[in-house]
Design a protein around this motif. Structure first.
Motif, PDB file in Angstrom:
ATOM      1  N   ASP A 140      34.278  -7.456 -42.801  1.00 26.56           N
ATOM      2  CA  ASP A 140      33.058  -8.062 -43.334  1.00 26.56           C
ATOM      3  C   ASP A 140      32.831  -7.785 -44.815  1.00 26.56           C
ATOM      4  N   VAL A 141      33.218  -6.594 -45.247  1.00 26.29           N
ATOM      5  CA  VAL A 141      32.935  -6.249 -46.642  1.00 26.29           C
ATOM      6  C   VAL A 141      34.065  -6.712 -47.539  1.00 26.29           C
ATOM      7  N   LEU A 142      35.290  -6.378 -47.158  1.00 28.56           N
ATOM      8  CA  LEU A 142      36.425  -6.732 -48.002  1.00 28.56           C
ATOM      9  C   LEU A 142      36.954  -8.128 -47.684  1.00 28.56           C
ATOM     10  N   GLY A 143      36.587  -8.646 -46.498  1.00 30.68           N
ATOM     11  CA  GLY A 143      36.953 -10.018 -46.169  1.00 30.68           C
ATOM     12  C   GLY A 143      38.411 -10.227 -45.770  1.00 30.68           C
ATOM     13  N   TYR A 144      39.083  -9.182 -45.310  1.00 24.53           N
ATOM     14  CA  TYR A 144      40.453  -9.367 -44.842  1.00 24.53           C
ATOM     15  C   TYR A 144      40.461 -10.194 -43.562  1.00 24.53           C
ATOM     16  N   PRO A 145      41.518 -11.005 -43.357  1.00 21.30           N
ATOM     17  CA  PRO A 145      41.627 -11.749 -42.106  1.00 21.30           C
ATOM     18  C   PRO A 145      41.777 -10.803 -40.917  1.00 21.30           C
ATOM     19  N   GLY A 146      41.289 -11.245 -39.742  1.00 23.27           N
ATOM     20  CA  GLY A 146      41.313 -10.431 -38.536  1.00 23.27           C
ATOM     21  C   GLY A 146      42.680  -9.843 -38.220  1.00 23.27           C
ATOM     22  N   ARG A 147      43.727 -10.674 -38.355  1.00 24.53           N
ATOM     23  CA  ARG A 147      45.092 -10.214 -38.056  1.00 24.53           C
ATOM     24  C   ARG A 147      45.486  -9.047 -38.934  1.00 24.53           C
ATOM     25  N   THR A 148      45.143  -9.159 -40.216  1.00 25.76           N
ATOM     26  CA  THR A 148      45.463  -8.105 -41.187  1.00 25.76           C
ATOM     27  C   THR A 148      44.766  -6.806 -40.806  1.00 25.76           C
TER      28      THR A 148
END
Length: 185
Positions: A140-148
């Motif tokens: 949520d904060v850094l916005g990485y994709p779920g898979r990552t």
């Protein structure tokens, strides 16, 4: 004349940096780093946020030092950037669960309320269990994709989603101050 030396931020060094001398700019950015990091650590919700906010502030410093008027303004300018970054990251968490706020807010009271809110968010995030906190911050904060996120934390995607859901629920409950549904283990 004598140069007023503030360690990393001597006037001469900053003036050289302002005039575009690359070596001086690098020296200022390098010297500012520990100060910026210390400040970020106090203001941000998590170590990850602090690191990102510090990096962001240093990038802005690197790009914009030429536009800075007085060398004395450097520290307060840096701190403002860090504070805004930390608040922006904390607010993103709150905004994702609430309506967008109405219009620009600039009064001192608003600033205090915003800071209190950011601190409440920070405290709520800190209170999360370790895995939930990491998932929430990365997703949520850094916005990485779920898979990552799942890969980085060694979780299955399903487990990552479950942890994220729990973290978001806990955060909302904490921030609203309403008793939530007891978590099912």
């Amino acid at each position: 004349g004598t140069v007023t030396d503030r360690g990393w931020a001597s006037d001469r060094l900053i003036r050289a940096a302002q005039s575009g001398d690359l070596e001086s700019i690098t020296a200022v950015v390098h010297g500012a780093h520990p100060h910026v990091r210390r400040f970020a650590a106090h203001l941000c919700a998590s170590a990850e946020d602090a690191e990102d906010a510090a990096q962001e502030a240093l990038i802005v410093l690197y790009r914009k030092i030429g536009t800075l008027r007085a060398s004395a303004a450097l520290a307060s300018w840096m701190f403002r950037i860090v504070r805004n970054e930390c608040l922006r990251r904390a607010r993103r968490l709150v905004d994702s669960s609430d309506a967008p706020d109405a219009g620009p807010v600039d009064s001192a009271e608003d600033e205090v309320l915003r800071r209190l809110e950011a601190e409440r968010v920070a405290a709520a995030i800190r209170a999360l269990p370790d895995v939930q906190r990491r998932v929430l911050i990365m997703r949520d904060v850094l916005g990485y994709p779920g898979r990552t996120v799942a890969g980085a934390l060694g979780l299955s995607t399903a487990a990552m989603k479950s942890q994220l859901h729990r973290a978001r629920t806990a955060l909302r409950t904490d921030l609203r101050g309403t008793p939530g549904v007891p978590p099912s283990a």
